[in-house]
Design a protein around this motif. Structure first.
Motif, mmCIF file in Angstrom:
data_model
loop_
_atom_site.group_PDB
_atom_site.id
_atom_site.type_symbol
_atom_site.label_atom_id
_atom_site.label_comp_id
_atom_site.label_asym_id
_atom_site.label_seq_id
_atom_site.Cartn_x
_atom_site.Cartn_y
_atom_site.Cartn_z
ATOM 1 N N LEU A 67 0.838 -1.199 0.000
ATOM 2 C CA LEU A 67 0.000 0.000 0.000
ATOM 3 C C LEU A 67 0.871 1.246 0.000
ATOM 4 O O LEU A 67 1.140 1.852 1.034
ATOM 5 N N GLU A 68 1.294 1.656 -1.188
ATOM 6 C CA GLU A 68 2.212 2.780 -1.335
ATOM 7 C C GLU A 68 1.468 4.108 -1.257
ATOM 8 O O GLU A 68 0.499 4.331 -1.975
ATOM 9 N N ILE A 69 1.932 4.959 -0.357
ATOM 10 C CA ILE A 69 1.374 6.301 -0.209
ATOM 11 C C ILE A 69 2.051 7.244 -1.203
ATOM 12 O O ILE A 69 1.411 7.996 -1.916
ATOM 13 N N SER A 70 3.385 7.185 -1.230
ATOM 14 C CA SER A 70 4.200 7.913 -2.199
ATOM 15 C C SER A 70 5.513 7.148 -2.328
ATOM 16 O O SER A 70 5.755 6.199 -1.584
ATOM 17 N N THR A 71 6.351 7.540 -3.242
ATOM 18 C CA THR A 71 7.588 6.809 -3.489
ATOM 19 C C THR A 71 8.368 6.608 -2.193
ATOM 20 O O THR A 71 8.736 7.566 -1.518
ATOM 21 N N GLY A 72 8.560 5.344 -1.827
ATOM 22 C CA GLY A 72 9.321 5.001 -0.627
ATOM 23 C C GLY A 72 8.562 5.103 0.680
ATOM 24 O O GLY A 72 9.102 4.803 1.740
ATOM 25 N N LEU A 73 7.290 5.521 0.648
ATOM 26 C CA LEU A 73 6.480 5.659 1.857
ATOM 27 C C LEU A 73 5.252 4.758 1.729
ATOM 28 O O LEU A 73 4.500 4.877 0.748
ATOM 29 N N TYR A 74 5.085 3.879 2.720
ATOM 30 C CA TYR A 74 4.020 2.883 2.645
ATOM 31 C C TYR A 74 3.137 2.932 3.885
ATOM 32 O O TYR A 74 3.606 3.211 4.986
ATOM 33 N N SER A 75 1.874 2.611 3.684
ATOM 34 C CA SER A 75 0.924 2.510 4.781
ATOM 35 C C SER A 75 1.175 1.212 5.541
ATOM 36 O O SER A 75 1.579 0.206 4.953
ATOM 37 N N LYS A 76 0.916 1.240 6.850
ATOM 38 C CA LYS A 76 0.868 -0.026 7.578
ATOM 39 C C LYS A 76 -0.271 -0.818 6.971
ATOM 40 O O LYS A 76 -1.241 -0.249 6.470
ATOM 41 N N GLN A 77 -0.156 -2.135 7.001
ATOM 42 C CA GLN A 77 -1.163 -2.947 6.343
ATOM 43 C C GLN A 77 -1.404 -4.237 7.094
ATOM 44 O O GLN A 77 -0.558 -4.693 7.851
ATOM 45 N N CYS A 78 -2.577 -4.797 6.853
ATOM 46 C CA CYS A 78 -2.896 -6.107 7.397
ATOM 47 C C CYS A 78 -2.540 -7.155 6.331
ATOM 48 O O CYS A 78 -1.830 -6.847 5.379
ATOM 49 N N GLU A 79 -3.024 -8.390 6.508
ATOM 50 C CA GLU A 79 -2.646 -9.465 5.594
ATOM 51 C C GLU A 79 -3.393 -9.449 4.272
ATOM 52 O O GLU A 79 -2.827 -9.729 3.220
ATOM 53 N N CYS A 80 -4.713 -9.161 4.325
ATOM 54 C CA CYS A 80 -5.491 -9.301 3.105
ATOM 55 C C CYS A 80 -6.819 -8.572 3.203
ATOM 56 O O CYS A 80 -7.226 -8.146 4.277
ATOM 57 N N ILE A 81 -7.457 -8.480 2.044
ATOM 58 C CA ILE A 81 -8.820 -7.979 1.950
ATOM 59 C C ILE A 81 -9.608 -8.966 1.098
ATOM 60 O O ILE A 81 -9.067 -9.546 0.150
ATOM 61 N N MET A 82 -10.887 -9.164 1.468
ATOM 62 C CA MET A 82 -11.772 -10.055 0.723
ATOM 63 C C MET A 82 -13.119 -9.359 0.545
ATOM 64 O O MET A 82 -13.538 -8.585 1.407
ATOM 65 N N PHE A 83 -13.781 -9.669 -0.561
ATOM 66 C CA PHE A 83 -15.104 -9.125 -0.830
ATOM 67 C C PHE A 83 -15.796 -10.025 -1.845
ATOM 68 O O PHE A 83 -15.139 -10.740 -2.603
ATOM 69 N N PRO A 84 -17.139 -10.022 -1.858
ATOM 70 C CA PRO A 84 -17.854 -10.926 -2.764
ATOM 71 C C PRO A 84 -17.730 -10.502 -4.222
ATOM 72 O O PRO A 84 -17.606 -9.313 -4.524
ATOM 73 N N GLU A 85 -17.764 -11.495 -5.107
ATOM 74 C CA GLU A 85 -17.730 -11.213 -6.547
ATOM 75 C C GLU A 85 -18.967 -10.412 -6.946
ATOM 76 O O GLU A 85 -18.874 -9.472 -7.721
ATOM 77 N N GLU A 86 -20.113 -10.789 -6.411
ATOM 78 C CA GLU A 86 -21.357 -10.094 -6.702
ATOM 79 C C GLU A 86 -21.395 -8.795 -5.897
ATOM 80 O O GLU A 86 -21.632 -8.805 -4.695
ATOM 81 N N GLU A 87 -21.111 -7.706 -6.572
ATOM 82 C CA GLU A 87 -21.091 -6.415 -5.895
ATOM 83 C C GLU A 87 -22.487 -5.814 -5.946
ATOM 84 O O GLU A 87 -22.951 -5.388 -6.996
ATOM 85 N N ILE A 88 -23.154 -5.842 -4.812
ATOM 86 C CA ILE A 88 -24.493 -5.298 -4.689
ATOM 87 C C ILE A 88 -24.494 -4.292 -3.544
ATOM 88 O O ILE A 88 -23.542 -4.230 -2.764
ATOM 89 N N GLU A 89 -25.567 -3.537 -3.453
ATOM 90 C CA GLU A 89 -25.657 -2.581 -2.355
ATOM 91 C C GLU A 89 -25.570 -3.332 -1.029
ATOM 92 O O GLU A 89 -26.195 -4.374 -0.850
#
Length: 192
Positions: A67-89
């Protein structure tokens, strides 16, 4: 959400999975590998996701400094993100942070500060995705913080620091639970 990630984070490798059982393993500290989503039970410790209804989900296991904020600067991050294929409200989003520890004493040792560190990684990951316009500012995000190697239940002692579960939901719109197991019910519902 898929299109936004592809546009804004083109180096990320998203996989699609719909197996009835899913296992998230962080191999980084096990063998120098990656964060993976498996559809068969691994030998290593994992976060377990029951997916009896075979909900198709996208998984983005973050590489180091993903998760790059700018060149050489990165956000702290967790392991992963997941979301359903069917994107609904009102479809859900899930982020997961793990720490692999030998025992419950190490997990909660004050100088390790794992609970606060894990919560910070979740918050900063979600904020990064919100700042990039991938996740809407007011959308609730689900989160798991987990010690996959622990046999003991660690959930009752996890949120004893500065921030409560309620604070995280009110202040950051993050519904967070300390657990090693969860269930995908549909594109709109998960159970953590």
């Amino acid at each position: 959400m898929l299109q936004k990630i592809k546009e804004i984070l083109p180096s990320h490798n998203l996989i699609l999975e719909n197996s009835p059982e899913l296992f998230v393993v962080d191999y980084t500290h096990i063998n120098g590998g990656k964060v993976v989503l498996l559809n068969s039970k691994p030998n290593e410790s994992f976060v377990y996701i029951e997916n009896e209804n075979k909900v198709s989900v996208y998984f983005d296991g973050f590489e180091h400094n993903a998760l790059e904020i700018s060149t050489g600067l990165y956000s702290k991050q967790c392991e992963c993100i997941m979301f359903p294929e069917e994107e609904i409200e009102n479809s859900w989003i899930l982020v997961i942070e793990t720490k692999y520890v030998d025992n419950i004493e190490n997990a909660f040792r004050e100088n390790n500060d794992y609970p606060n560190c894990m919560i910070t990684q979740i918050i900063e990951t979600v904020n990064y995705f919100r700042d990039k316009g991938i996740i809407e500012q007011n959308k609730r995000v689900n989160a798991i913080v987990s010690f996959p190697t622990l046999i003991e239940d660690f959930s009752s002692t996890f949120f004893t620091g500065n921030m409560s579960i309620e604070d995280l939901l009110i202040d950051y719109k993050i519904k967070i639970r300390a657990t090693k197991k969860e269930e995908f019910i549909s594109s709109k519902r998960i159970n953590i």
